[in-house]
Design an enzyme around this catalytic site. Structure first.
Site, PDB file in Angstrom:
ATOM      1  N   GLU A 181       1.519  -0.117  -4.929  1.00 14.10           N
ATOM      2  CA  GLU A 181       0.557   0.951  -5.196  1.00 14.10           C
ATOM      3  C   GLU A 181       1.269   2.266  -4.906  1.00 14.10           C
ATOM      4  O   GLU A 181       1.921   2.400  -3.860  1.00 14.10           O
ATOM      5  CB  GLU A 181      -0.673   0.833  -4.306  1.00 14.10           C
ATOM      6  N   ASP A 197       0.826  -1.203   0.000  1.00 14.00           N
ATOM      7  CA  ASP A 197       0.000   0.000   0.000  1.00 14.00           C
ATOM      8  C   ASP A 197       0.863   1.257   0.000  1.00 14.00           C
ATOM      9  O   ASP A 197       1.813   1.375   0.785  1.00 14.00           O
ATOM     10  CB  ASP A 197      -0.907  -0.004   1.240  1.00 14.00           C
ATOM     11  N   GLN A 237     -10.955   4.241  -4.925  1.00  6.40           N
ATOM     12  CA  GLN A 237     -11.736   5.152  -5.750  1.00  6.40           C
ATOM     13  C   GLN A 237     -13.233   5.044  -5.471  1.00  6.40           C
ATOM     14  O   GLN A 237     -14.010   5.858  -5.956  1.00  6.40           O
ATOM     15  CB  GLN A 237     -11.443   4.882  -7.230  1.00  6.40           C
ATOM     16  N   PHE A 256      -4.777   5.371 -15.546  1.00  6.59           N
ATOM     17  CA  PHE A 256      -5.711   4.715 -16.461  1.00  6.59           C
ATOM     18  C   PHE A 256      -7.129   4.879 -15.921  1.00  6.59           C
ATOM     19  O   PHE A 256      -8.068   5.223 -16.650  1.00  6.59           O
ATOM     20  CB  PHE A 256      -5.360   3.242 -16.618  1.00  6.59           C
ATOM     21  N   HIS A 299       4.715   5.358  -1.912  1.00  5.91           N
ATOM     22  CA  HIS A 299       5.237   6.729  -1.899  1.00  5.91           C
ATOM     23  C   HIS A 299       5.291   7.297  -0.486  1.00  5.91           C
ATOM     24  O   HIS A 299       5.961   8.306  -0.249  1.00  5.91           O
ATOM     25  CB  HIS A 299       4.379   7.640  -2.796  1.00  5.91           C
TER      26      HIS A 299
END
Length: 605
Positions: free
Chosen positions: A295, A258, A390, A322, A261
């Protein structure tokens, strides 16, 4: 093998060995139900003791005479996150998957699900009962949202505080192993979503044991985990042992990391690289493929590039762009980060170059953003029309099924499943599930409960349709997020389910759909809300038109070949309005495409 300094409670035939990492403590005791035992100090800040106790034994630890705390590497918290830990039997499960070797990402059809909302029993056995359904759908990989023990009986997954303890209300270790064993027996791989960038706000006792966190970096969840500062060797071992637990002890086929970043690490040998190295090592030892998927919000191919190109060689990464390009085009939503999208040219670029923002200026970020993925194969990128983020991170957790019409839902599925990327479905989308997937928790501290409510209200302050936001703590919010399986058996859900099955079967069996390298797809410039792509392998050559307009559109046969239609989402068999596209299209013959539809032709001599 490297990195094999076990932590937690290791049950053996003659008793249990306990080890913790507490480098700053002067003394440590293991505290049982009615007794205390002094622990022996080892090198590098570890403490250890062996006791003649077995599974079910309740225990905790006291450092320097302080309060008793549960084991930070506990494998079982049957009484909750604040209670004593329990020794678990991790030796004697009757595995029957000896012949299983795993699956490559290039052939994966991934199905993401949340254990608590997938079935009426809210547990692993509820998934086992649906394995045959998933096989018939065409799924061969199940991706489970995080399983780490959370406060209470329900949580959307990202507030786990015991990474080694599988959520007790889901069925714990035994229930999970039954699922993995049953899935492997049907040819289905299991991937687990793991969270190594933060822990939840209640029941997180790691900071009592050592410098697991650092103030040198900040994340959206507060202090960062200490992967590169003083004492970080012990921190890394903690999380690497968690990797080992899943991939080796629990027979898991891969991990989805997860938000990498938010794993802040500037060391010469980054933690993410160590995760991949350990996965390779375990794969060689077990003879089974072990996948590591990241991710991220970075558009950085370094994570999947080979070491020769300065990369970490992870197997894949999620490609949010995407999704953003597809969703903004279908829904017209250009709020927040969707403001960087909304044109069919964005989706065209997502097909052609993978990253939409590949070093160009991002108006939303107000800076140039992203790298290039030209040298990476398509299958290294996981794409989707929906996922837990999302959907669950929206104010009300609405799915696309409540935002799009039936033709648009089919078009969204087609864009994902007819692409050369690795597709991921979010539970229930295959039949148009209309129940939301909302953000839900079950904390025990009143001030934390209220803080979460206030935080959600502030986050969606601009969202005002006159109705109150779902209360994250309310049981009704959890109940409203359950899948309504009856929808799969009634129209239009039954037809949409058949549609997904057909596309997945076409993807798996058609030679032209097997191409994953950059030379196996041609993306034509978008024209009048239509995106045309060609996919080819050897003598098999198919042409796909995705039309996002709300009126029929006519295009010339751009291939100048003789084409025969093999699929059209507008056909009546898919509850479509009827197809204007001709069954055959000779060279130069015009092709008319229905609104919000996809049509597939094959090249003939």
């Amino acid at each position: 093998m490297r990195n094999k300094l076990h932590i937690g409670a290791c049950y053996e035939e003659n008793g249990t060995g306990f080890r913790i990492w507490a480098p700053l403590a002067e003394s440590a005791q293991l505290v049982g139900p009615e007794e205390r035992h002094a622990m022996q100090k080892e090198a590098n800040g570890y403490w250890r003791i062996s006791l003649p106790v077995g599974p079910g034994y309740r225990y905790g630890f006291s450092l320097d005479g302080g309060k008793t705390l549960p084991d930070p590497a506990s494998f079982s918290q049957p009484d909750g996150v604040h209670a004593l830990s329990a020794v678990a039997d991790r030796r004697n499960f009757p595995w029957t998957d000896n012949g299983w070797q795993g699956l490559p990402l290039s052939n994966a059809i991934i199905y993401e699900l949340h254990v608590g909302t997938f079935s009426a029993s809210h547990d692993f056995d509820g998934i086992i009962a649906r394995l045959d359904y998933l096989l018939e759908l065409g799924v061969n990989v199940i991706e489970l949202m995080p399983l780490a023990q959370c406060p209470g009986q329900r949580n959307w997954g990202y507030d786990g505080v015991f990474p080694f303890a599988i959520q007790h209300s889901y069925g714990g270790i035994d229930g999970f192993r039954r699922l993995v064993n049953a899935a492997h027996g049907r040819g289905i791989a299991i991937i687990v979503d793991v969270v190594y960038n933060h822990l939840g706000p209640e029941g997180n006792y790691l900071h009592h044991f050592g410098p697991y966190f650092t103030e040198r970096y900040k994340t959206p969840w507060g202090s960062a985990i200490n992967f590169d500062g003083a004492w970080s060797d012990g921190v890394r071992n903690y999380f690497l042992q968690n990797v080992r637990m899943w991939l080796e002890d629990e027979h898991v086929d891969g991990l989805r990391l997860d938000a990498v970043h938010a794993i802040l690490d500037v060391s010469a040998n980054p933690f993410i690289q160590q995760v991949k190295e350990l996965a390779v090592e375990i794969g060689k030892q077990t003879g089974r493929r072990k996948l590591i998927i990241a991710e991220m919000d970075l558009n950085d191919p370094r994570f999947i590039n080979p070491p020769a190109r300065g990369g970490y060689a992870l197997d894949g990464q999620w490609n949010d762009e995407f999704h953003h390009a597809l969703r903004a085009l279908l829904t017209g939503d250009t709020s927040s980060y969707y403001s960087d999208f909304g044109s069919i040219t964005h989706l065209e670029k997502a097909f052609r170059t993978t990253y939409v923002y590949d070093g160009i200026y991002s108006p939303h970020r107000k800076r140039s953003f992203g790298g290039h993925a030209d040298n990476n194969s398509y299958d290294q990128f996981v794409v989707f029309a929906q996922n837990h983020d999302q959907v669950g991170n929206r104010a009300r957790g609405e799915r696309l099924s409540t935002l799009l019409n039936f033709e648009q839902l089919k078009l969204a599925a087609s864009a994902v499943l007819l692409s050369p990327y690795t597709p991921l479905l979010f539970m229930g989308e295959e039949y148009g599930e209309t129940h939301p997937f909302q953000f839900f928790t079950q904390f025990s501290y009143p001030e934390l409960i209220e803080s979460v409510r206030e935080g959600r209200a502030a986050e969606f302050a601009g969202f005002d349709d006159g109705a109150p936001l779902p209360d994250p703590h309310a049981e009704s919010t959890f109940n409203d997020s359950q899948l309504a399986w009856w929808q799969a058996a009634e129209e239009p859900g039954a037809t949409l389910l058949r549609y997904y099955q057909h596309l997945i079967r076409f993807r798996k069996t058609r030679p032209a759909m097997q191409g994953r390298t950059r030379d196996t797809m041609i993306v034509h410039p978008a024209l009048r809300q239509t995106l045309a792509i060609e996919r080819k392998i050897l003598n098999d050559h198919v042409f796909i038109w995705f039309h996002f307009g709300d009126q029929p559109v006519t295009h010339d046969n751009i291939t100048w070949q003789y084409l025969v239609k093999v699929f059209d989402s507008a056909d009546a068999c898919w509850r479509g309005p009827g197809s204007p596209a001709p069954p055959e299209a000779p060279s130069g013959f015009p092709i008319t495409i229905a609104p919000h539809s996809v049509v597939v032709y094959e090249k003939k001599s």
